[in-house]
Write an enzyme that holds these catalytic residues in place. Structure first.
Site, short mmCIF file in Angstrom:
data_model
loop_
_atom_site.label_atom_id
_atom_site.label_comp_id
_atom_site.label_asym_id
_atom_site.label_seq_id
_atom_site.Cartn_x
_atom_site.Cartn_y
_atom_site.Cartn_z
N GLU A 1 -7.71 -42.03 19.60
CA GLU A 1 -8.88 -42.31 20.44
C GLU A 1 -9.72 -43.46 19.86
O GLU A 1 -10.88 -43.26 19.49
CB GLU A 1 -9.77 -41.06 20.53
CG GLU A 1 -9.08 -39.86 21.15
CD GLU A 1 -9.92 -38.60 21.10
OE1 GLU A 1 -9.70 -37.71 21.93
OE2 GLU A 1 -10.81 -38.50 20.23
N TYR B 1 -20.61 -49.84 21.12
CA TYR B 1 -21.88 -49.14 21.00
C TYR B 1 -23.05 -50.12 21.09
O TYR B 1 -24.08 -49.94 20.45
CB TYR B 1 -21.93 -48.30 19.71
CG TYR B 1 -20.72 -47.39 19.59
CD1 TYR B 1 -20.59 -46.29 20.41
CD2 TYR B 1 -19.68 -47.68 18.70
CE1 TYR B 1 -19.46 -45.48 20.35
CE2 TYR B 1 -18.55 -46.88 18.64
CZ TYR B 1 -18.44 -45.79 19.46
OH TYR B 1 -17.33 -45.00 19.40
N CYS C 1 -42.32 -52.54 21.56
CA CYS C 1 -43.46 -52.04 20.80
C CYS C 1 -43.08 -50.89 19.88
O CYS C 1 -43.48 -49.74 20.10
CB CYS C 1 -44.56 -51.62 21.77
SG CYS C 1 -45.11 -53.03 22.71
N GLY D 1 -12.15 -46.62 19.65
CA GLY D 1 -13.16 -47.28 20.45
C GLY D 1 -13.52 -48.58 19.78
O GLY D 1 -13.08 -49.66 20.14
#
Ligand code: LLP
Length: 428
Positions: A273, A386, A357, A275
């Site tokens: 898997e 990500y 902020c 990513g």
């Protein structure tokens, strides 16, 4: 970083000048290299070709439809963790027979949706979840494949917030509980329990944690087989590392050297898997310098138009991303590590920050940069994984656009959000 190279002092993605893209699409912008994504996918396939692994791209790392479609067209499967990710994977052309579904909190709605889509396999993380799947599968007249996600209590030495295989983590099932489930498997008539899953965390910079986990899995798999459980699949998850600093890191072949012999020994089909490995270094975030400012205390800030809402990794994990002007006379250092100054002539150090902020809205502290002026472009490297997927519209900031480069052409694969997009679905 082969996708992105300086030619004549300006940054290119494949054969396209970043400046040309940005003059059309504006900033902040995520820019990805299609051919590098495919090269990474193929590198993994080659490393594990001996056992013909099923590669399920982890959608959470980069869920852009066009990127998922690029991978689906290349034959990739998908690892999803929500109904939304399953929807995306299907929309992108992902075939259900190559989709695996992990996550500790799958709702009945999500389970039903996955059953209706006839996905390849559920990675189950608790006895309660197994019971829900059993009941729902019975109602729908299905008998899905299930792998139990094992928590092997192994420290993968990642950032504390991205470790998943230690006993205190919420993920997976410990060996004792998993053995109890296997013993009771006839109590789940609508489930085809046929494998195991382990995902230790991310990114993992040595093969040792994988080796330790598999060493623990070996006697366990034997024990399960002795209990008449057909263990046909072993999913070793993701976590394959990439370089954020320019340093050499281990490659898929190194992981394969430990994982493949184990798979051959236990005679299982292997599922991976990945990513970050596929998309991390194939994407960058381009931002423009809005202002520079220097305080009386001598702190120098470069304030840019991207912020923590666009790329939260530095704020959330103190993650290091290399940052360099898109056009400059000074070459980026080959290796640049956190805390190691690479200041040279014509350079100064800055805090590179966004406009949000929050004091944590900092991409880099005390970072050496060649001379930059207001209006210049900066590239934040290694932002393909990500990056956009963890972005938000905090401070009511429209999310960035995404661009996919293919050779000497490029295309916007997600529009920049508009103010109208930001309030869509709200009612006064
Ligand atoms: N499989 C499972 C079950 C996962 O939970 C993950 C990532 C992967 C595969 C893919 O891991 P990869 O190959 O991309 O390392 N937001 C953090 C990373 C969180 C990873 C979550 N799970 C970051 O920005 O570093």
């Amino acid at each position: 970083m082969d996708a992105f190279e300086y030619k004549n002092k300006t940054l290119f993605c494949e054969d396209v000048k970043i400046e040309d893209i940005v003059s059309e699409v504006g900033t902040p912008a995520y820019i990805y290299s299609k051919n590098t994504i495919l090269a990474r996918y193929n590198e993994l396939r080659t490393a594990f070709q001996d056992v013909d692994a099923l590669i399920c791209f982890s959608v959470k790392s980069n869920s852009n439809l066009s990127i998922c479609k690029t991978l689906a067209d290349a034959g990739s499967g998908f690892d999803v963790v929500s109904g939304g990710e399953l929807f995306r994977a299907r929309r992108a052309g992902g075939v259900p027979s190559k989709i695996v579904f992990a996550g500790v909190g799958k709702t009945d709605k999500e389970i039903r949706y996955a059953l209706e889509n006839d996905i390849f396999m559920f990675n189950v993380e608790s006895a309660s979840e197994l019971e829900h799947i059993n009941i729902l599968a019975g109602e729908l007249g299905k008998r899905p494949k299930v792998a139990l996600r094992i928590n092997p209590d192994i420290d993968a030495k990642t950032h504390a917030k991205t470790t998943t295989g230690k006993k205190e983590n919420k993920f997976g099932i410990d060996f004792t509980e998993a053995e109890n489930i296997v013993r009771r498997k006839s109590g789940y008539p609508h489930i085809n329990l046929c494998g195991f899953h382990v995902h230790l965390g991310s990114p993992i910079y040595t093969v040792d944690p994988y080796a330790s986990a598999l060493k623990k899995m070996l006697p366990f798999i034997r024990k399960c087989r002795d209990m008449d459980c057909i263990v046909e699949y072993m999913n070793v998850g993701g976590g394959y590392c990439i370089s954020y600093t320019g340093e050499e890191v281990i490659r898929p072949g190194d992981y394969a050297s430990k994982i493949v012999p184990f798979i051959k020994e236990v005679q299982c089909k292997l599922i991976l898997e990945p990513g970050r490995f596929i998309v991390g270094n194939t994407g960058i975030l381009i931002t423009r310098v809005t202002y520079k400012k220097e305080t009386v205390h001598g702190r120098k800030f470069v304030i840019c138009d991207a912020a923590m809402n666009d790329l939260i990794r530095p704020a959330l994990y103190d993650a290091f991303h290399r940052i360099w002007p898109v056009t400059t006379n000074i070459k980026m250092a080959d290796v640049e590590k956190p805390g190691e100054s690479t200041v040279r002539r014509g350079m100064d150090t800055f805090d590179i920050v966004g406009p949000v902020c929050e004091s944590s809205d900092v991409f880099a502290k005390d970072r050496p940069l060649p001379k930059v002026k207001e209006g210049d472009l900066l590239a934040i490297m290694t932002a393909g994984a990500y990056g956009f997927t963890m972005s938000s519209s905090y401070n009511t900031r429209p999310r960035a656009c995404e661009v996919l480069v293919d050779g000497n052409t490029y295309r916007v694969v997600r529009n920049r959000e508009t103010y109208e997009d930001l309030i869509r679905g709200e009612h006064v």
